[in-house]
Design an enzyme around this catalytic site. Structure first.
Site, PDB file in Angstrom:
ATOM      1  N   LYS A 132       0.812  -1.209   0.000  1.00 20.77           N
ATOM      2  CA  LYS A 132       0.000   0.000   0.000  1.00 20.77           C
ATOM      3  C   LYS A 132       0.854   1.271   0.000  1.00 20.77           C
ATOM      4  CE  LYS A 132      -3.158   2.930   0.287  1.00 20.77           C
ATOM      5  NZ  LYS A 132      -4.503   3.043   0.734  1.00 20.77           N
ATOM      6  N   LYS A 167       0.289  12.371   3.344  1.00 15.57           N
ATOM      7  CA  LYS A 167       0.618  11.817   4.668  1.00 15.57           C
ATOM      8  C   LYS A 167       1.235  10.423   4.548  1.00 15.57           C
ATOM      9  CE  LYS A 167      -3.082   8.875   5.695  1.00 15.57           C
ATOM     10  NZ  LYS A 167      -3.040   7.479   6.019  1.00 15.57           N
ATOM     11  N   GLY A 207      -2.695  16.344  -3.372  1.00  9.30           N
ATOM     12  CA  GLY A 207      -3.115  16.649  -2.003  1.00  9.30           C
ATOM     13  C   GLY A 207      -3.998  15.518  -1.513  1.00  9.30           C
ATOM     14  N   CYS A 244      -4.434  11.128   1.654  1.00  4.11           N
ATOM     15  CA  CYS A 244      -3.631   9.905   1.516  1.00  4.11           C
ATOM     16  C   CYS A 244      -2.207  10.157   1.054  1.00  4.11           C
ATOM     17  CB  CYS A 244      -4.324   8.949   0.563  1.00  4.11           C
ATOM     18  SG  CYS A 244      -5.990   8.544   1.110  1.00  4.11           S
TER      19      CYS A 244
END
Ligand code: UGA
Length: 445
Positions: free
Chosen positions: A213, A272, A266, A269
């Protein structure tokens, strides 16, 4: 008997996952700790804008007219523990305040609340994006705190906002980190429909599943920052980044997707996730491997600043004081009402802080934007936002903005200058209507 499924956390991910599981034919019970969300969902409404989600929810939520009744919601952990064979944990993992690392408190709280209520055999499946190593730690929590025979699997989610329903029902891959063939078998049962339709099913260990992921989001972020870095070079050299992206994208090894240059990425997800990944790699002593992500982050943030400078130039090159700036778009991408870490709002905020009078319009994001940036002015339409503007900034590529008539809008503004921060408008049409059209990474005409 068909498996019974619970979904813990009903944000973008959980609400979509719960409705999709009901669509796949399972009995589903969704839990959230916020009673207002549960009330809303139980009445067939979703607390966010996500195309197709409300229809899917209504098709299954108990009590809605003509629904299958397979989907219910609760705030009770006891009920969840007693109901489910498979429990999906879908709570969010935001960036920690003042740190790069991600905040695991919601995940930890979910496991601590769920574990004591699991009396029978159960499979708990983590879907949240977590630092590698979390699954192993959480498996121990379940072992120590669950009275029943409970196992953990990790099954990262790759859905995109704006396409959440389709991505969940027809995933382009399903990744499961498991420790037993029993867990794999249960997850093959859960995903039998998409697998039968051709979705690849990749079985791994815990750390690989967690890493897939963060690696995927890091790759996507890198691709966007790569093309934005090329935009910077194009600007310096007089090249055209849109043509460049098209041309390199014809190489199948590179591909055309995620090469749209502009104000950058932006949302809740990508930004960060790359930061949490760097923080975790540091803890593991592998920080050197990810130093390039620092650059990916910097290129991305630089684009926002560059848009502010283009706007400054457009209003005369000096101060924004007394200048009117219209901002089209507030969300971090179209077809969403999500304004988390939105480049559009960031640019709007920077200009306002420097004395500009900024009016924002977004087709779906005005309410969320107003909560985050209450001091900006908001308009109910593009037409209203641009009234008297010295410059117009196009920062989120909603279809509605592509369909605007530049001639009509031109009547309302004070200066016909449009800056396209998403390379999505038809520059020729705007120029033909008497506008100065400038786009990021493209030559001035
Ligand atoms: C992203 C990933 O694409 C999903 O696979 C993942 O599941 C999700 O994060 C997550 O971790 O939950 P999302 O945040 O919904 O999905 O949005 P994206 O479609 O990836 O777009 C992210 C940002 O990149 C947006 O601000 C978008 O405008 C920007 N972007 C995208 C570009 O600037 N250029 C592009 O070419 C593509």
């Amino acid at each position: 008997m068909a498996l019974k499924i619970t979904v813990i956390g009903t944000g973008y991910l959980g609400a979509t996952h719960a409705a999709a599981m009901a669509e796949l034919g399972f009995e589903v019970l969704g839990l959230d700790v916020v009673p207002e969300k549960i009330e809303l969902l139980s009445s067939g409404r979703v607390p966010m804008y996500e195309p197709g989600l409300e229809d899917l929810l209504r098709r299954h939520v108990a009590g809605a007219e003509g629904s299958t009744g397979r989907l219910r919601f609760t705030t009770s952990w006891e009920e969840v523990g007693a109901f489910g064979d498979v429990h999906f944990v879908c709570v969010n993992t935001p960036q920690k305040h003042g740190e790069y690392a991600c905040d695991m408190s919601f995940v930890d709280a979910a496991f601590a609340s769920l574990a004591p209520h699991l009396h029978g055999p159960a499979l708990v499946v983590g879907k949240s994006t977590v630092p590698v190593g979390s699954a192993e730690r959480l498996a121990r929590v379940l072992e120590e705190q669950s009275p029943g025979d409970v196992e953990l699997a990790w099954n990262p989610e790759f859905l995109r906002e704006g396409f959440a329903v389709d991505d969940t029902l027809h995933p382009d891959r399903i990744v499961v980190g498991v420790r037993s063939t029993h867990a794999e078998k249960l997850l093959r049962e859960v995903y039998a429909t998409p697998v039968a339709e051709g979705s690849p099913f990749v079985v791994t260990d815990y750390p690989t599943a967690e890493l897939v992921k963060t690696a995927a989001n890091s790759f996507l972020a890198t691709k966007i920052s790569f093309i934005n870095a090329m935009a910077e070079v194009c600007e310096a050299a007089g090249g055209d980044v849109v043509k460049l992206a098209e041309a390199i994208g014809h190489d199948e090894r590179i591909g055309r997707k995620f090469l749209r240059a502009g104000v950058g990425f932006g949302g809740g997800c990508l930004p960060k996730d790359i930061r949490a990944f760097m923080a975790r790699a540091g803890e593991l002593g592998a920080d050197q491997a990810l130093t390039f992500l620092r650059e990916v982050d910097s290129v991305n943030m630089r684009r926002r600043g560059h848009m502010v400078e283009l706007a400054r130039e457009a209003v005369g090159g000096g101060s924004f004081l007394g200048k009117r700036v219209a901002v089209l778009g507030a969300t971090f991408k179209p077809d969403s009402d999500d304004v988390r870490d939105s480049p559009a709002l960031n640019v709007a905020g920077q200009i306002q802080l420097q004395g500009g009078q900024v009016t924002v319009y977004d087709p779906k994001g005005n309410d969320n934007a107003r909560r985050l940036f209450p001091t900006l002015a908001y308009a109910d339409s593009a037409q209203e936002a641009v009234r008297g503007a010295d410059v117009v900034l196009h920062l989120t590529e909603w279809r509605e903005f592509r369909e605007l008539d530049p001639a009509v809008l031109g009547e309302a503004v004070s200066g016909r200058i449009i800056l396209d921060g998403r390379n999505a408008l038809d520059g020729e049409a705007w120029r033909a209507a008497g506008w100065t059209y400038r786009a990021m990474g493209r030559p001035r005409a």
